[in-house]
Enzyme design. Structure first.
Site, PDB file in Angstrom:
ATOM      1  N   CYS A 193       0.819  -1.218   0.000  1.00 36.49           N
ATOM      2  CA  CYS A 193       0.000   0.000   0.000  1.00 36.49           C
ATOM      3  C   CYS A 193       0.854   1.270   0.000  1.00 36.49           C
ATOM      4  CB  CYS A 193      -0.946   0.012   1.192  1.00 36.49           C
ATOM      5  SG  CYS A 193      -1.942  -1.465   1.278  1.00 36.49           S
ATOM      6  N   HIS A 244      -3.312   6.959   2.433  1.00 34.73           N
ATOM      7  CA  HIS A 244      -3.783   5.654   1.995  1.00 34.73           C
ATOM      8  C   HIS A 244      -5.163   5.377   2.606  1.00 34.73           C
ATOM      9  CE1 HIS A 244      -4.167   1.539   1.095  1.00 34.73           C
ATOM     10  NE2 HIS A 244      -3.868   1.094   2.302  1.00 34.73           N
ATOM     11  N   ASN A 262     -10.203  -0.293  -0.014  1.00 26.56           N
ATOM     12  CA  ASN A 262      -8.743  -0.201   0.020  1.00 26.56           C
ATOM     13  C   ASN A 262      -8.193  -0.695  -1.320  1.00 26.56           C
ATOM     14  OD1 ASN A 262      -6.013  -0.658   0.413  1.00 26.56           O
ATOM     15  ND2 ASN A 262      -6.252  -1.574   2.446  1.00 26.56           N
TER      16      ASN A 262
END
Ligand code: UT7
Length: 332
Positions: A114, A259, A289
């Protein structure tokens, strides 16, 4: 002195929307649980037959167009992803081909989960400041729907597919009149996270076999609570580092593009760093996500919505598997 600057942003998201209610028909979960624990309502899922390079090329093309660049003039394409089209060759070289960029441009993938986009930005910034390259496209792309176990409610409710990109080129600092651009990047990793978010098989340690497939070892496994704690700790540390390096306080920051994993993680970061949550651009409600794609997708949405004024102070930050984490500070 040369500073790099974002000349254009782009994104690409699949049209297919998967809502929490639809998910609740196939796994033991509910819209209420997912919204309350994460802030996510729906995510996008890529159609079968398409792969990471398709979305990545679309996002990259959009970023180049916004910059007014012909993709053929790119010196380098960096694709941050944990879901490449295939292990070999790189997805970046496939993006190069799909953009119609001829031989000569550098192209490679990078794996920092990520945090991949923030890592890519840091590398691209170095290329530009050292004058190795003038035009770099940094893409974050993930087709996480292909690596989650759709029977595992601990993970499948969290993730989605998407791509975001920036066209990073030289700023105007050399002429002494432009403060816009990247001022600093900070990338780190914390190996205490290795076992908390991983895919057990399919690599050199445990090659794919009928047994690993039968055991679902080619899917993502996550210890949510440990990742949650690591994310709050490490993202906060990276944000504080960026503030210190630029002699800023939290009040000086205009926008945080973080993020998008869980709104509660971002609330934790905001509280620890003294940043107001109002400054965080949030879109995880709609996309879930998307790992390395989440920061550039958010950046592009916010930029195209006219949220950023010239000279605004932006803080970017992320953490993912590893734990790899980092931040960047820039003037828009
Ligand atoms: O980008 C980095 C990648 N990942 C992340 O950032 C994720 C970080 N972690 C998180 O966001 C959170 O830890 C989760 C959203 C994954 C979980 O939230 P939580 O508040 O930490 O819940 P929990 O893991 O403590 O689970 C609470 C309960 C458990 O039941 P028991 O043991 O209390 O009976 C789980 O089994 O919720 C249960 N549960 C679910 N229930 C309904 C777990 N997943 C679900 C689900 N639907 N999807």
């Amino acid at each position: 002195m040369i500073r790099s600057r974002i000349h254009g942003t782009g994104r690409a998201l699949p049209a297919r929307i998967l809502t929490n209610d639809e998910l609740a028909r196939t796994v033991d979960t509910s819209d209420e649980w997912i919204r309350e624990r994460t802030g996510i309502r729906e995510r996008r899922i890529l159609d079968a037959g398409l792969a990471a390079s398709d979305l990545a090329a679309e996002a990259a093309r959009n970023a180049c167009e916004a910059a007014g660049w012909d993709p053929a003039t790119l010196d380098c394409i960096i694709v941050a992803t944990v879901t490449p089209d295939s292990p070999l060759p790189s997805t970046a070289v496939r993006v190069q081909q799909k953009l119609g960029v001829g031989a000569g441009c550098a192209a490679f993938d990078l794996t920092a989960a990520c945090a991949g986009f923030v890592y890519g930005l840091s590398i691209a910034d170095s290329f530009i400041r050292t004058r190795q390259f003038k035009r770099v496209c940094v893409v974050g792309v993930e087709i996480l729907s292909r690596i989650v176990d759709w029977r595992d409610r601990n993970t499948c409710v969290l993730f989605g597919d998407g791509a975001g990109a920036v066209a990073l080129g030289q700023g105007d600092v050399a002429r002494g009149r432009d403060d816009r651009g990247l001022h600093s990047t900070h990338i780190h990793a914390d190996p205490t996270g290795i076992d908390h978010l991983h895919i057990p098989a399919g690599g050199s340690a445990k090659p794919a076999s009928a047994d690993t497939v039968a055991g679902g070892e080619h899917f993502v496994r996550m210890n949510g609570r440990q990742v949650y704690a690591g994310a709050v700790r490490n993202i906060s540390a990276a944000c504080e580092e960026a503030l210190r390096a630029n002699e800023l306080t939290a009040a000086d920051i205009d926008h945080v593009v973080a993020h998008q994993a869980n709104v509660r993680i971002l609330e934790g970061v905001a509280e620890r760093c003294g940043l107001s949550l109002d400054k965080f651009y949030l879109n995880l409600e709609r996309f879930g996500n998307t790992s390395s794609a989440s920061v550039p997708i958010a950046l592009d949405e916010a930029a195209r919505a006219g949220r950023f004024k010239e000279g605004d102070r932006l803080l970017l930050c992320a953490m993912g598997a590893g734990f790899a984490y980092g931040s960047a500070y820039l003037r828009w």
